[in-house]
Write an enzyme that holds these catalytic residues in place. Structure first.
Site, PDB file in Angstrom:
ATOM      1  N   ARG A 168      18.852  58.539  26.903  1.00 16.53           N
ATOM      2  CA  ARG A 168      19.764  58.410  28.059  1.00 16.53           C
ATOM      3  C   ARG A 168      18.997  58.591  29.373  1.00 16.53           C
ATOM      4  O   ARG A 168      19.460  59.261  30.298  1.00 16.53           O
ATOM      5  CB  ARG A 168      20.927  59.404  27.986  1.00 16.53           C
ATOM      6  CG  ARG A 168      21.757  59.309  26.729  1.00 16.53           C
ATOM      7  CD  ARG A 168      22.522  57.977  26.617  1.00 16.53           C
ATOM      8  NE  ARG A 168      23.209  57.896  25.353  1.00 16.53           N
ATOM      9  CZ  ARG A 168      22.672  57.372  24.237  1.00 16.53           C
ATOM     10  NH1 ARG A 168      21.466  56.840  24.263  1.00 16.53           N
ATOM     11  NH2 ARG A 168      23.364  57.345  23.123  1.00 16.53           N
ATOM     12  N   SER A 241      31.143  60.428  28.280  1.00 18.17           N
ATOM     13  CA  SER A 241      30.540  61.753  28.091  1.00 18.17           C
ATOM     14  C   SER A 241      30.135  62.310  29.445  1.00 18.17           C
ATOM     15  O   SER A 241      29.331  61.681  30.147  1.00 18.17           O
ATOM     16  CB  SER A 241      29.310  61.660  27.197  1.00 18.17           C
ATOM     17  OG  SER A 241      29.664  61.135  25.948  1.00 18.17           O
ATOM     18  N   GLU A 339      25.594  63.854  32.551  1.00 18.57           N
ATOM     19  CA  GLU A 339      25.200  62.455  32.349  1.00 18.57           C
ATOM     20  C   GLU A 339      25.805  61.618  33.479  1.00 18.57           C
ATOM     21  O   GLU A 339      25.185  60.683  33.981  1.00 18.57           O
ATOM     22  CB  GLU A 339      25.704  61.960  30.990  1.00 18.57           C
ATOM     23  CG  GLU A 339      25.361  60.512  30.752  1.00 18.57           C
ATOM     24  CD  GLU A 339      25.827  60.007  29.396  1.00 18.57           C
ATOM     25  OE1 GLU A 339      25.421  60.566  28.376  1.00 18.57           O
ATOM     26  OE2 GLU A 339      26.607  59.033  29.389  1.00 18.57           O
TER      27      GLU A 339
HETATM   28  P1  FAD Z   1      27.907  52.705  37.331  1.00 17.66           P
HETATM   29  O1  FAD Z   1      28.716  53.866  36.873  1.00 17.66           O
HETATM   30  O2  FAD Z   1      28.470  51.862  38.412  1.00 17.66           O
HETATM   31  O3  FAD Z   1      26.471  53.231  37.755  1.00 17.66           O
HETATM   32  C1  FAD Z   1      25.758  54.083  36.877  1.00 17.66           C
HETATM   33  C2  FAD Z   1      24.346  54.312  37.441  1.00 17.66           C
HETATM   34  O4  FAD Z   1      23.637  53.090  37.438  1.00 17.66           O
HETATM   35  C3  FAD Z   1      24.347  54.793  38.890  1.00 17.66           C
HETATM   36  O5  FAD Z   1      23.262  55.688  39.038  1.00 17.66           O
HETATM   37  C4  FAD Z   1      24.100  53.523  39.691  1.00 17.66           C
HETATM   38  O6  FAD Z   1      23.481  53.787  40.922  1.00 17.66           O
HETATM   39  C5  FAD Z   1      23.193  52.760  38.767  1.00 17.66           C
HETATM   40  N1  FAD Z   1      23.301  51.299  38.880  1.00 17.66           N
HETATM   41  C6  FAD Z   1      24.385  50.536  38.556  1.00 17.66           C
HETATM   42  N2  FAD Z   1      24.092  49.229  38.712  1.00 17.66           N
HETATM   43  C7  FAD Z   1      22.806  49.169  39.149  1.00 17.66           C
HETATM   44  C8  FAD Z   1      21.925  48.107  39.506  1.00 17.66           C
HETATM   45  N3  FAD Z   1      22.300  46.818  39.427  1.00 17.66           N
HETATM   46  N4  FAD Z   1      20.674  48.434  39.940  1.00 17.66           N
HETATM   47  C9  FAD Z   1      20.259  49.711  40.018  1.00 17.66           C
HETATM   48  N5  FAD Z   1      21.058  50.763  39.691  1.00 17.66           N
HETATM   49  C10 FAD Z   1      22.301  50.490  39.265  1.00 17.66           C
HETATM   50  N6  FAD Z   1      27.334  55.080  27.838  1.00 17.66           N
HETATM   51  C11 FAD Z   1      26.538  54.960  26.745  1.00 17.66           C
HETATM   52  O7  FAD Z   1      25.303  54.926  26.868  1.00 17.66           O
HETATM   53  N7  FAD Z   1      27.074  54.859  25.494  1.00 17.66           N
HETATM   54  C12 FAD Z   1      28.404  54.885  25.276  1.00 17.66           C
HETATM   55  O8  FAD Z   1      28.846  54.772  24.140  1.00 17.66           O
HETATM   56  C13 FAD Z   1      29.264  55.030  26.399  1.00 17.66           C
HETATM   57  N8  FAD Z   1      30.609  55.095  26.234  1.00 17.66           N
HETATM   58  C14 FAD Z   1      31.410  55.242  27.322  1.00 17.66           C
HETATM   59  C15 FAD Z   1      32.794  55.304  27.125  1.00 17.66           C
HETATM   60  C16 FAD Z   1      33.647  55.419  28.216  1.00 17.66           C
HETATM   61  C17 FAD Z   1      35.142  55.486  27.973  1.00 17.66           C
HETATM   62  C18 FAD Z   1      33.111  55.441  29.531  1.00 17.66           C
HETATM   63  C19 FAD Z   1      34.044  55.516  30.713  1.00 17.66           C
HETATM   64  C20 FAD Z   1      31.750  55.407  29.730  1.00 17.66           C
HETATM   65  C21 FAD Z   1      30.874  55.317  28.631  1.00 17.66           C
HETATM   66  N9  FAD Z   1      29.475  55.277  28.784  1.00 17.66           N
HETATM   67  C22 FAD Z   1      28.668  55.124  27.687  1.00 17.66           C
HETATM   68  C23 FAD Z   1      28.869  55.375  30.127  1.00 17.66           C
HETATM   69  C24 FAD Z   1      28.792  54.000  30.864  1.00 17.66           C
HETATM   70  O9  FAD Z   1      29.542  53.039  30.202  1.00 17.66           O
HETATM   71  C25 FAD Z   1      27.346  53.514  30.978  1.00 17.66           C
HETATM   72  O10 FAD Z   1      26.534  54.457  31.616  1.00 17.66           O
HETATM   73  C26 FAD Z   1      27.249  52.191  31.748  1.00 17.66           C
HETATM   74  O11 FAD Z   1      25.949  51.681  31.652  1.00 17.66           O
HETATM   75  C27 FAD Z   1      27.640  52.332  33.218  1.00 17.66           C
HETATM   76  O12 FAD Z   1      27.735  51.031  33.779  1.00 17.66           O
HETATM   77  P2  FAD Z   1      28.416  50.828  35.199  1.00 17.66           P
HETATM   78  O13 FAD Z   1      28.207  49.427  35.614  1.00 17.66           O
HETATM   79  O14 FAD Z   1      29.810  51.291  35.154  1.00 17.66           O
HETATM   80  O15 FAD Z   1      27.503  51.807  36.077  1.00 17.66           O
HETATM   81  P1  NAP Z   2      29.535  61.812  17.037  1.00 14.59           P
HETATM   82  O1  NAP Z   2      29.424  60.791  15.977  1.00 14.59           O
HETATM   83  O2  NAP Z   2      30.691  62.746  17.048  1.00 14.59           O
HETATM   84  O3  NAP Z   2      28.186  62.685  17.078  1.00 14.59           O
HETATM   85  C1  NAP Z   2      27.995  63.667  18.109  1.00 14.59           C
HETATM   86  C2  NAP Z   2      26.608  63.523  18.684  1.00 14.59           C
HETATM   87  O4  NAP Z   2      25.691  63.709  17.652  1.00 14.59           O
HETATM   88  C3  NAP Z   2      26.376  62.143  19.253  1.00 14.59           C
HETATM   89  O5  NAP Z   2      26.304  62.241  20.637  1.00 14.59           O
HETATM   90  C4  NAP Z   2      25.098  61.640  18.612  1.00 14.59           C
HETATM   91  O6  NAP Z   2      24.017  61.464  19.508  1.00 14.59           O
HETATM   92  C5  NAP Z   2      24.666  62.757  17.689  1.00 14.59           C
HETATM   93  N1  NAP Z   2      24.459  62.194  16.332  1.00 14.59           N
HETATM   94  C6  NAP Z   2      25.378  62.056  15.368  1.00 14.59           C
HETATM   95  N2  NAP Z   2      24.814  61.573  14.251  1.00 14.59           N
HETATM   96  C7  NAP Z   2      23.509  61.394  14.535  1.00 14.59           C
HETATM   97  C8  NAP Z   2      22.397  60.945  13.791  1.00 14.59           C
HETATM   98  N3  NAP Z   2      22.493  60.595  12.511  1.00 14.59           N
HETATM   99  N4  NAP Z   2      21.192  60.887  14.391  1.00 14.59           N
HETATM  100  C9  NAP Z   2      21.058  61.247  15.665  1.00 14.59           C
HETATM  101  N5  NAP Z   2      22.075  61.697  16.429  1.00 14.59           N
HETATM  102  C10 NAP Z   2      23.284  61.772  15.868  1.00 14.59           C
HETATM  103  O7  NAP Z   2      29.424  61.082  18.431  1.00 14.59           O
HETATM  104  P2  NAP Z   2      30.500  60.518  19.425  1.00 14.59           P
HETATM  105  O8  NAP Z   2      30.521  61.422  20.587  1.00 14.59           O
HETATM  106  O9  NAP Z   2      31.769  60.158  18.741  1.00 14.59           O
HETATM  107  O10 NAP Z   2      29.831  59.169  19.893  1.00 14.59           O
HETATM  108  C11 NAP Z   2      29.501  58.160  18.982  1.00 14.59           C
HETATM  109  C12 NAP Z   2      28.420  57.301  19.599  1.00 14.59           C
HETATM  110  O11 NAP Z   2      28.901  56.703  20.801  1.00 14.59           O
HETATM  111  C13 NAP Z   2      27.192  58.108  19.996  1.00 14.59           C
HETATM  112  O12 NAP Z   2      26.055  57.328  19.763  1.00 14.59           O
HETATM  113  C14 NAP Z   2      27.384  58.354  21.466  1.00 14.59           C
HETATM  114  O13 NAP Z   2      26.155  58.429  22.166  1.00 14.59           O
HETATM  115  C15 NAP Z   2      28.185  57.139  21.914  1.00 14.59           C
HETATM  116  N6  NAP Z   2      29.106  57.499  23.002  1.00 14.59           N
HETATM  117  C16 NAP Z   2      28.577  57.708  24.231  1.00 14.59           C
HETATM  118  C17 NAP Z   2      29.405  58.004  25.302  1.00 14.59           C
HETATM  119  C18 NAP Z   2      28.835  58.171  26.684  1.00 14.59           C
HETATM  120  O14 NAP Z   2      29.585  58.180  27.633  1.00 14.59           O
HETATM  121  N7  NAP Z   2      27.534  58.274  26.820  1.00 14.59           N
HETATM  122  C19 NAP Z   2      30.763  58.118  25.116  1.00 14.59           C
HETATM  123  C20 NAP Z   2      31.266  57.936  23.845  1.00 14.59           C
HETATM  124  C21 NAP Z   2      30.429  57.611  22.787  1.00 14.59           C
HETATM  125  P3  NAP Z   2      23.777  60.110  20.341  1.00 14.59           P
HETATM  126  O15 NAP Z   2      24.641  60.245  21.535  1.00 14.59           O
HETATM  127  O16 NAP Z   2      22.333  60.205  20.667  1.00 14.59           O
HETATM  128  O17 NAP Z   2      24.100  58.933  19.480  1.00 14.59           O
END
Ligand code: FAD
Ligand code: NAP
Length: 352
Positions: A168, A241, A339
């Site tokens: 991340r 998250s 995050e």
């Molecule tokens: P923004 O929120 O608009 O910006 C995020 C960051 O990126 C900021 O720092 C911004 O300055 C920068 N940025 C945006 N666009 C540019 C650009 N063109 N150039 C330079 N910088 C830029 N993330 C995961 O990794 N995995 C998930 O499973 C996941 N699940 C999510 C579920 C939900 C319900 C929500 C609400 C979010 C989730 N996220 C997840 C987080 C989010 O979706 C990601 O971080 C996504 O990449 C953000 O995209 P955005 O366009 O909305 O970025």
């Molecule tokens: P989950 O399955 O409940 O697991 C909790 C955490 O444990 C996750 O964040 C995941 O890390 C880690 N994990 C579980 N199994 C793993 C494995 N075998 N090896 C390494 N790491 C493991 O997770 P969850 O929260 O429901 O999310 C499911 C997936 O969606 C995850 O990959 C998570 O990153 C992604 N997610 C991200 C966001 C966001 O906003 N960033 C929101 C929702 C879901 P990792 O996060 O590294 O996978």
């Protein structure tokens, strides 16, 4: 004077431009739809001021009124071409929704991103935190990106090594000079063996008796798991998250494992462990609790959300985040890091 493509709004509330939807008035909201728009803005001296870049705002929180300009990157386009015998190289504009690319790849039977279905946001934001889910990460399929340097006004191509992807994380979190204008990823056309090791996904596919699932079936199972655990930002404003899973190293990792052998922990590399932040929060008892009109989602302790009818401000969200963080530190000695990108007049970094 702006180019014809640049859209500018002065003194505007950005509640409609981030998924937490908290009210925040900014000096100016500027939308760029092309690289030429960015060049025009550079020539005008736009980047000499404090500029916050956004895509769809699904990973940020605007806390209060800010004397800044917000640049929304809305560059479109998708180009696909063969890349060797077995792969396709696709290049997409920074403003394209990431999930549209995933759906496009599934329709075209191209493997490699199906587990990242329904991650909200734009392709331009995807490299910033090296988005990932269910065992896949952007860096696994990343080829290169194009980025515009805010100060120099140059457009460059950056390869994977330049982006310093981590968990991340990427160089872009430390160096905000770049506006990403497009990304290129390679998808697999022939001989793709899907990775379905992620525990909850593999369990769900087994329960459906799918031993050789199609890309569509994998994506549909991910969608079902996500819908059962995550609040929809359209009804319960949130940014996914709120905290990162902490990475612990060396003595801290050893001490944590000895004191909490029951913890949900995953190995990363060389003695580094990743602790589930959701698990830590659950142990403190915060899961499902509210602080005014802001709460910790009952099905997912990592997600903070605003109630649909409440009037919670960005500061109310921060107050809850601080309480959760303090409780985790008191119980485990582990500092959670946000995050979500916090935009507040009172701070310039991610510390809350
Ligand atoms: P923004 O929120 O608009 O910006 C995020 C960051 O990126 C900021 O720092 C911004 O300055 C920068 N940025 C945006 N666009 C540019 C650009 N063109 N150039 C330079 N910088 C830029 N993330 C995961 O990794 N995995 C998930 O499973 C996941 N699940 C999510 C579920 C939900 C319900 C929500 C609400 C979010 C989730 N996220 C997840 C987080 C989010 O979706 C990601 O971080 C996504 O990449 C953000 O995209 P955005 O366009 O909305 O970025
Ligand atoms: P989950 O399955 O409940 O697991 C909790 C955490 O444990 C996750 O964040 C995941 O890390 C880690 N994990 C579980 N199994 C793993 C494995 N075998 N090896 C390494 N790491 C493991 O997770 P969850 O929260 O429901 O999310 C499911 C997936 O969606 C995850 O990959 C998570 O990153 C992604 N997610 C991200 C966001 C966001 O906003 N960033 C929101 C929702 C879901 P990792 O996060 O590294 O996978």
């Amino acid at each position: 004077m702006s180019g014809v493509g640049v859209e500018r709004l002065s003194s505007v509330c950005v509640a409609g431009h981030h998924t937490f939807r908290c009210r925040s008035k900014v000096r100016e909201l500027v939308t760029a739809k092309s690289v030429d728009d960015l060049r025009t803005l550079h020539t005008e001296g736009f980047f000499e001021q404090n500029v916050i870049i956004i895509g769809h705002g699904s990973n940020c929180l605007f806390v209060d009124d800010l004397d800044v300009a917000v640049l929304k990157v809305d560059i479109g386009g998708l180009d696909a071409r063969s890349h060797g015998d077995d792969q396709v190289l696709i290049t997409v504009g920074a403003g394209v929704a990431w999930d549209d690319v995933v759906e496009w790849s599934i329709e075209n039977r191209l493997g490699g991103v199906e587990c990242m279905v329904r991650i909200p946001g734009t392709c331009g934001a995807a490299p910033i935190q090296n988005i990932g889910a269910y065992g896949q990460e952007l860096r696994d399929r990343f080829h290169s990106l194009q980025a515009f340097h805010r100060q120099l006004g140059t457009l460059v191509t950056l390869a994977s090594g330049d982006c310093e992807f981590g968990y991340r994380d990427s160089v872009f979190k430390r160096d905000p000079s770049w506006v990403i204008t497009s990304i290129s990823i390679t998808l697999i056309k022939n001989g793709y063996v899907p990775s379905i090791q992620y525990p909850s996904l593999s369990r769900a596919l087994n329960a459906s008796s799918l031993t050789s699932p199609t890309l569509r079936q994998i994506a549909d199972h991910v969608i079902a798991i996500r819908s059962s655990k995550l609040p929809n930002p359209a009804t319960h404003p949130n940014a996914g998250s709120f905290f990162k899973n902490p990475l612990l190293r060396g003595d801290q990792a050893t001490a944590f494992l000895q004191t909490h052998p029951e913890a949900s922990v995953f190995g990363v590399d060389g003695g580094t462990i990743k602790v589930s932040a959701g698990w830590l929060i659950e142990q403190t008892g915060w899961r499902g609790k509210m602080l005014g009109d802001v709460g910790v989602w009952p099905e997912h302790a990592l997600v903070l959300y605003r109630t649909p009818t409440g009037r919670a401000t960005g500061n109310d969200v921060i107050r809850l985040a601080r309480s959760v963080k303090t409780a985790v530190y008191a119980q485990f000695g582990v500092q959670l890091q946000c995050e979500v990108r916090i935009h507040s007049c009172g701070q310039q970094d991610q510390k809350i």
